[in-house]
Write a protein that holds these residues in place. Structure first.
Motif, short mmCIF file in Angstrom:
data_model
loop_
_atom_site.label_atom_id
_atom_site.label_comp_id
_atom_site.label_asym_id
_atom_site.label_seq_id
_atom_site.Cartn_x
_atom_site.Cartn_y
_atom_site.Cartn_z
N GLU A 34 -12.15 -45.74 -51.05
CA GLU A 34 -12.03 -44.28 -50.98
C GLU A 34 -12.59 -43.74 -49.67
O GLU A 34 -12.03 -42.81 -49.07
CB GLU A 34 -12.75 -43.64 -52.17
CG GLU A 34 -12.02 -43.86 -53.50
CD GLU A 34 -12.81 -43.37 -54.69
OE1 GLU A 34 -14.02 -43.05 -54.52
OE2 GLU A 34 -12.23 -43.29 -55.80
N GLU A 77 -4.04 -38.08 -52.89
CA GLU A 77 -5.19 -38.69 -52.23
C GLU A 77 -4.94 -38.98 -50.75
O GLU A 77 -5.84 -38.81 -49.92
CB GLU A 77 -5.59 -39.98 -52.95
CG GLU A 77 -6.05 -39.77 -54.38
CD GLU A 77 -7.25 -38.84 -54.48
OE1 GLU A 77 -8.14 -38.92 -53.61
OE2 GLU A 77 -7.29 -38.02 -55.42
N PRO A 249 -6.25 -47.49 -55.86
CA PRO A 249 -6.97 -47.23 -54.61
C PRO A 249 -6.48 -48.10 -53.44
O PRO A 249 -6.36 -47.62 -52.31
CB PRO A 249 -8.43 -47.55 -54.97
CG PRO A 249 -8.51 -47.30 -56.43
CD PRO A 249 -7.19 -47.76 -56.97
#
Length: 292
Positions: A34, A77, A249
């Motif tokens: 992240e 994201e 992710p």
């Protein structure tokens, strides 16, 4: 952390979809991924700001994948650091009545990004050679002059449609649109897990539809048609990238890194020079403001 190389994910030769990875270990945990994603996203946003000022290129990002592959969350994201003026996303669902009065590419053409902007197609024109091959009866709604029954939907029909898509992408690429096509490659087992999570978590129940289970029964057909589409339409001017999607992710980071590493090679994307007269008077403009 494992180094990402664009070429490792780019489809540049004929592939067997069963040989393509659905999961990759980048050697770090979720939190580190992240953080890395945020850095890359910030760098991408800087490139987009320059592109906006430059006004010579657009970026079209096409995302395809089976249900639950993570398309929506990836968009959220990867692009959260972007200035909203420079990005527009379109989610293509069932064609509207107006859309069906035009050719199948029309609604995608009118949604193309202007020069200086990023455009995202969440599901794309490839639905017209994926869903319609699994469910050819949908083609009858298009009311095409040369398709009067499903008997008219033969190999020649699909050859023509693939040629049209390739020509469409070549045309926009030659006119300043940088095309990325990402196949979010999800395993059948992981899709099952994600569908179960939607059912087990009340706040996610709304995402589930019984149609998801009907489409899951067509898994093998979809895989065959995805493989055909990847092999027919991954071109240098509009390449496909296989994105292992079992780990969200990791998938988000890989997509962002491919975008950034590719775009930073465009050394001609730069802020425009000020007109000579304005540039020569910068100190004067500063003085005027400071004297207020």
């Amino acid at each position: 952390m494992k180094k990402i190389k664009v070429e490792d994910f780019k489809i540049s030769s004929k592939v067997n979809i069963k040989d393509l990875e659905t999961k990759v270990d980048l050697g770090v945990g979720k939190k580190q991924l992240e953080r890395e994603l945020r850095t890359v996203s910030e760098n991408l946003a800087d490139i987009q700001n320059t592109m906006y000022a430059h006004g010579k290129y657009a970026v079209l990002m096409c995302i395809q994948g089976m249900d639950t592959a993570g398309k929506d969350s990836l968009i959220r994201e990867v692009f959260k650091e972007f200035n909203v003026r420079g990005i527009v996303a379109h989610s293509f669902k069932k064609p509207t009545e107006l859309g069906l009065k035009h050719d199948y590419l029309w609604r995608h053409v009118i949604a193309l990004p202007a020069r200086g902007k990023f455009g995202i197609f969440n599901r794309t024109h490839y639905e017209n050679v994926l869903v319609t091959r699994v469910h050819p009866e949908y083609l009858m709604y298009e009311n095409m002059p040369d398709v009067n029954s499903l008997d008219d939907v033969d190999d020649a029909f699909w050859d023509r449609r693939f040629n049209e898509i390739n020509n469409f992408e070549k045309h926009i690429a030659e006119n300043g649109t940088i095309v990325f096509k990402f196949f979010l490659n999800l395993s059948k087992d992981e899709q099952k897990n994600r569908l179960l999570r939607r059912l087990n978590k009340p706040s996610k129940n709304w995402k589930f539809s019984p149609d998801d289970l009907d489409e899951r029964k067509c898994w093998d057909d979809y895989q065959d048609y995805y493989e055909d589409a990847l092999n027919r339409t991954s071109k240098e001017h509009a390449p496909w990238y296989n994105i292992p999607a079992d780990d969200k992710p990791a998938a988000r980071y890989i997509v962002a890194k491919i975008l950034y590493d590719t775009l930073k090679e465009y050394t001609d994307i730069k802020e425009p020079e000020l007109p000579a007269k304005q540039k020569a008077n910068i100190d004067l403009y500063k003085a005027q403001l400071e004297e207020e």
